[in-house]
Design a protein around this motif. Structure first.
Motif, PDB file in Angstrom:
ATOM      1  N   ALA A 174       0.733  -1.197   0.042  1.00 30.58           N
ATOM      2  CA  ALA A 174       0.129  -0.012  -0.179  1.00 30.58           C
ATOM      3  C   ALA A 174       0.944   1.052  -0.048  1.00 30.58           C
ATOM      4  O   ALA A 174       0.512   2.262  -0.666  1.00 30.58           O
ATOM      5  CB  ALA A 174      -1.002   0.102   1.222  1.00 30.58           C
ATOM      6  N   GLU A 175       1.955   1.198   0.769  1.00 32.32           N
ATOM      7  CA  GLU A 175       2.875   2.628   0.784  1.00 32.32           C
ATOM      8  C   GLU A 175       3.490   2.351  -0.401  1.00 32.32           C
ATOM      9  O   GLU A 175       3.750   3.523  -0.907  1.00 32.32           O
ATOM     10  CB  GLU A 175       3.723   2.212   2.199  1.00 32.32           C
ATOM     11  N   ILE A 176       3.918   1.457  -1.139  1.00 34.16           N
ATOM     12  CA  ILE A 176       4.746   1.419  -2.258  1.00 34.16           C
ATOM     13  C   ILE A 176       3.828   1.810  -3.245  1.00 34.16           C
ATOM     14  O   ILE A 176       4.369   2.957  -4.188  1.00 34.16           O
ATOM     15  CB  ILE A 176       5.201  -0.007  -2.639  1.00 34.16           C
ATOM     16  N   ILE A 177       2.783   1.626  -3.365  1.00 38.18           N
ATOM     17  CA  ILE A 177       1.633   2.065  -4.540  1.00 38.18           C
ATOM     18  C   ILE A 177       1.258   3.619  -4.170  1.00 38.18           C
ATOM     19  O   ILE A 177       1.343   4.380  -5.067  1.00 38.18           O
ATOM     20  CB  ILE A 177       0.604   1.159  -4.586  1.00 38.18           C
ATOM     21  N   ARG A 178       1.195   3.838  -2.805  1.00 41.42           N
ATOM     22  CA  ARG A 178       0.980   5.258  -2.581  1.00 41.42           C
ATOM     23  C   ARG A 178       1.984   6.189  -3.322  1.00 41.42           C
ATOM     24  O   ARG A 178       1.825   7.320  -3.669  1.00 41.42           O
ATOM     25  CB  ARG A 178       0.706   5.526  -1.271  1.00 41.42           C
ATOM     26  N   ALA A 179       3.331   5.676  -2.869  1.00 39.59           N
ATOM     27  CA  ALA A 179       4.420   6.286  -3.203  1.00 39.59           C
ATOM     28  C   ALA A 179       4.205   6.671  -4.759  1.00 39.59           C
ATOM     29  O   ALA A 179       4.978   7.855  -5.246  1.00 39.59           O
ATOM     30  CB  ALA A 179       5.716   5.929  -2.493  1.00 39.59           C
ATOM     31  N   GLY A 180       4.275   5.762  -5.441  1.00 39.01           N
ATOM     32  CA  GLY A 180       4.353   5.553  -6.809  1.00 39.01           C
ATOM     33  C   GLY A 180       3.243   6.555  -7.435  1.00 39.01           C
ATOM     34  O   GLY A 180       3.458   7.195  -8.305  1.00 39.01           O
ATOM     35  N   ILE A 181       2.186   6.533  -6.845  1.00 37.33           N
ATOM     36  CA  ILE A 181       1.106   7.419  -7.368  1.00 37.33           C
ATOM     37  C   ILE A 181       1.399   8.935  -7.280  1.00 37.33           C
ATOM     38  O   ILE A 181       1.372   9.717  -7.898  1.00 37.33           O
ATOM     39  CB  ILE A 181      -0.208   7.098  -6.762  1.00 37.33           C
ATOM     40  N   GLN A 182       1.961   9.226  -6.122  1.00 35.38           N
ATOM     41  CA  GLN A 182       2.370  10.506  -5.656  1.00 35.38           C
ATOM     42  C   GLN A 182       3.528  11.062  -6.406  1.00 35.38           C
ATOM     43  O   GLN A 182       3.885  12.107  -6.488  1.00 35.38           O
ATOM     44  CB  GLN A 182       2.676  10.593  -4.114  1.00 35.38           C
ATOM     45  N   ALA A 183       4.379  10.124  -7.075  1.00 31.74           N
ATOM     46  CA  ALA A 183       5.425  10.409  -7.949  1.00 31.74           C
ATOM     47  C   ALA A 183       5.132  10.749  -9.111  1.00 31.74           C
ATOM     48  O   ALA A 183       5.792  11.563  -9.708  1.00 31.74           O
ATOM     49  CB  ALA A 183       6.402   9.305  -7.934  1.00 31.74           C
ATOM     50  N   ILE A 184       3.921  10.810  -9.487  1.00 30.25           N
ATOM     51  CA  ILE A 184       3.551  11.301 -10.740  1.00 30.25           C
ATOM     52  C   ILE A 184       2.986  12.747 -10.688  1.00 30.25           C
ATOM     53  O   ILE A 184       2.550  13.214  -9.585  1.00 30.25           O
ATOM     54  CB  ILE A 184       2.156  10.580 -11.400  1.00 30.25           C
ATOM     55  N   HIS A 185       3.714  13.724 -11.567  1.00 29.83           N
ATOM     56  CA  HIS A 185       3.322  15.005 -11.497  1.00 29.83           C
ATOM     57  C   HIS A 185       1.997  15.381 -11.612  1.00 29.83           C
ATOM     58  O   HIS A 185       1.186  14.797 -12.314  1.00 29.83           O
ATOM     59  CB  HIS A 185       4.205  15.842 -12.659  1.00 29.83           C
ATOM     60  N   LYS A 186       1.683  16.481 -10.860  1.00 32.53           N
ATOM     61  CA  LYS A 186       0.206  17.004 -10.623  1.00 32.53           C
ATOM     62  C   LYS A 186      -0.232  17.349 -12.092  1.00 32.53           C
ATOM     63  O   LYS A 186      -1.595  17.276 -12.266  1.00 32.53           O
ATOM     64  CB  LYS A 186       0.066  17.902  -9.484  1.00 32.53           C
ATOM     65  N   GLY A 187       0.655  17.656 -13.010  1.00 31.94           N
ATOM     66  CA  GLY A 187       0.197  18.040 -14.139  1.00 31.94           C
ATOM     67  C   GLY A 187      -0.673  17.154 -15.052  1.00 31.94           C
ATOM     68  O   GLY A 187      -1.255  17.248 -15.936  1.00 31.94           O
ATOM     69  N   GLN A 188      -0.330  15.979 -15.063  1.00 27.28           N
ATOM     70  CA  GLN A 188      -0.855  14.657 -15.418  1.00 27.28           C
ATOM     71  C   GLN A 188      -2.211  14.633 -14.973  1.00 27.28           C
ATOM     72  O   GLN A 188      -3.363  14.505 -15.860  1.00 27.28           O
ATOM     73  CB  GLN A 188      -0.070  13.461 -15.028  1.00 27.28           C
ATOM     74  N   LEU A 230      -9.250  17.487 -20.136  1.00 25.22           N
ATOM     75  CA  LEU A 230      -9.629  16.662 -21.497  1.00 25.22           C
ATOM     76  C   LEU A 230     -11.075  16.155 -21.239  1.00 25.22           C
ATOM     77  O   LEU A 230     -11.552  15.348 -22.113  1.00 25.22           O
ATOM     78  CB  LEU A 230      -8.816  15.505 -21.916  1.00 25.22           C
ATOM     79  N   GLY A 231     -11.620  16.282 -20.150  1.00 28.76           N
ATOM     80  CA  GLY A 231     -12.993  15.812 -19.935  1.00 28.76           C
ATOM     81  C   GLY A 231     -13.055  14.433 -19.202  1.00 28.76           C
ATOM     82  O   GLY A 231     -13.981  13.805 -18.946  1.00 28.76           O
ATOM     83  N   MET A 232     -12.022  13.882 -18.776  1.00 32.48           N
ATOM     84  CA  MET A 232     -11.970  12.501 -17.971  1.00 32.48           C
ATOM     85  C   MET A 232     -12.214  12.655 -16.587  1.00 32.48           C
ATOM     86  O   MET A 232     -12.083  13.745 -16.000  1.00 32.48           O
ATOM     87  CB  MET A 232     -10.481  11.957 -18.178  1.00 32.48           C
ATOM     88  N   THR A 233     -13.125  11.720 -16.198  1.00 31.04           N
ATOM     89  CA  THR A 233     -13.503  11.628 -14.972  1.00 31.04           C
ATOM     90  C   THR A 233     -12.323  11.317 -13.845  1.00 31.04           C
ATOM     91  O   THR A 233     -11.251  10.795 -14.438  1.00 31.04           O
ATOM     92  CB  THR A 233     -14.628  10.567 -14.680  1.00 31.04           C
ATOM     93  N   PRO A 234     -12.323  11.738 -12.667  1.00 33.46           N
ATOM     94  CA  PRO A 234     -11.390  11.138 -11.753  1.00 33.46           C
ATOM     95  C   PRO A 234     -10.858   9.876 -11.812  1.00 33.46           C
ATOM     96  O   PRO A 234      -9.760   9.352 -11.760  1.00 33.46           O
ATOM     97  CB  PRO A 234     -11.616  11.533 -10.354  1.00 33.46           C
ATOM     98  N   TYR A 235     -11.902   8.889 -11.853  1.00 31.35           N
ATOM     99  CA  TYR A 235     -11.740   7.435 -11.950  1.00 31.35           C
ATOM    100  C   TYR A 235     -10.991   7.162 -13.456  1.00 31.35           C
ATOM    101  O   TYR A 235     -10.096   6.384 -13.272  1.00 31.35           O
ATOM    102  CB  TYR A 235     -13.069   6.722 -12.016  1.00 31.35           C
ATOM    103  N   GLN A 236     -11.245   7.786 -14.323  1.00 35.42           N
ATOM    104  CA  GLN A 236     -10.698   7.548 -15.662  1.00 35.42           C
ATOM    105  C   GLN A 236      -9.368   8.075 -15.602  1.00 35.42           C
ATOM    106  O   GLN A 236      -8.336   7.251 -16.254  1.00 35.42           O
ATOM    107  CB  GLN A 236     -11.397   8.201 -16.917  1.00 35.42           C
ATOM    108  N   THR A 237      -8.930   9.141 -14.858  1.00 31.90           N
ATOM    109  CA  THR A 237      -7.569   9.668 -14.772  1.00 31.90           C
ATOM    110  C   THR A 237      -6.831   8.807 -14.026  1.00 31.90           C
ATOM    111  O   THR A 237      -5.531   8.616 -14.577  1.00 31.90           O
ATOM    112  CB  THR A 237      -7.937  11.208 -13.897  1.00 31.90           C
ATOM    113  N   MET A 238      -7.362   8.280 -12.883  1.00 33.05           N
ATOM    114  CA  MET A 238      -6.437   7.321 -12.408  1.00 33.05           C
ATOM    115  C   MET A 238      -6.236   5.853 -13.107  1.00 33.05           C
ATOM    116  O   MET A 238      -5.086   5.471 -13.112  1.00 33.05           O
ATOM    117  CB  MET A 238      -7.093   6.849 -10.930  1.00 33.05           C
ATOM    118  N   ARG A 239      -7.400   5.476 -13.709  1.00 37.52           N
ATOM    119  CA  ARG A 239      -7.344   4.074 -14.859  1.00 37.52           C
ATOM    120  C   ARG A 239      -6.271   4.134 -15.697  1.00 37.52           C
ATOM    121  O   ARG A 239      -5.568   3.177 -15.830  1.00 37.52           O
ATOM    122  CB  ARG A 239      -8.729   3.749 -14.748  1.00 37.52           C
TER     123      ARG A 239
END
Length: 223
Positions: free
Chosen positions: A112-126, A133-142
């Motif tokens: 869980a901590e590894i995945i959390r850190a990996g997600i937080q490593a992606i720049h907020k600009g993404q 572009l109209g994507m939902t939060p779920y689509q953005t994550m997926r």
């Protein structure tokens, strides 16, 4: 004469090692099965808890943090005892299922901590670009965040997989006949200690090295 004695000694040792390997071989699939099933459940739990750690809802975030802190603070062996002798009696869990749950729950806290850190490593600009572009939060994550974070977390996740393979030996303490348990059985029958644990160690080493090669391949593929 000396050469003949050396040859006889080597032949005898090889015969012992062969017998040990034959005795241990049926337990190897159980070790692999235990590790694969536990780690598959581990990945699911780790992903869910990791996403919960990033939740905007305070209660969910707090509960997931407690989950991680508690499970990382308790040794795996204690968790195996608790699940098998505690919950196992209530839920009627067999040795295999108790071992799977214990390993999966324990390592899900680390993943869980590894995945959390990996997600937080992606720049907020993404996030912002995907939402614009109209994507939902779920689509953005997926479709945007998780695929990019996957490449980052491959090495630490692989390390956890290898660690769970080795720690599966702890399940032998509740009587599940995996590789380590089979080694203990052979020793108790024939009182051959050094050669027995040498073969057990070599088998574990072979499996971990194979996983390391797979990780190297995945890292090159997603580089």
């Amino acid at each position: 004469m000396l050469l003949q004695q050396i040859f006889n000694w080597i032949s005898f040792q090889l015969h012992i090692l062969k017998n040990i390997l034959i005795f241990l071989a049926p337990a190897i699939p159980m070790t692999i099965k235990l590790t694969l099933v536990a780690f598959a459940l581990d990945l699911i739990l780790g992903l869910l808890i990791g996403l919960a750690r990033l939740s905007q809802r305070g209660l969910i975030k707090a509960l997931s943090k407690i989950y991680v802190d508690v499970l990382r603070g308790i040794p795996l062996l204690v968790q195996i005892f608790f699940i098998y002798f505690g919950l196992g009696k209530i839920l009627n869990l067999d040795r295999f299922l108790a071992g799977v749950i214990a390993i999966a729950v324990c390592y899900s806290a680390y993943l869980a901590e590894i995945i959390r850190a990996g997600i937080q490593a992606i720049h907020k600009g993404q996030y912002q670009a995907a939402l614009s572009l109209g994507m939902t939060p779920y689509q953005t994550m997926r479709y945007v965040i998780l695929p990019q974070s996957f490449r980052i977390i491959i090495p630490p996740v692989a390390n956890e997989f290898i660690a769970s393979l080795k720690d599966s030996s702890l399940v032998s303490i509740i009587g599940l006949r995996e590789l380590t348990r089979a080694g203990r059985e052979y020793y108790s029958q024939y009182f051959v200690d050094f050669q027995t644990w040498l073969v057990v160690g070599i088998i574990y080493l072979g499996m971990t090295l194979s996983l390391s090669r797979l990780v190297s391949y995945l890292e090159k593929k997603f580089k």
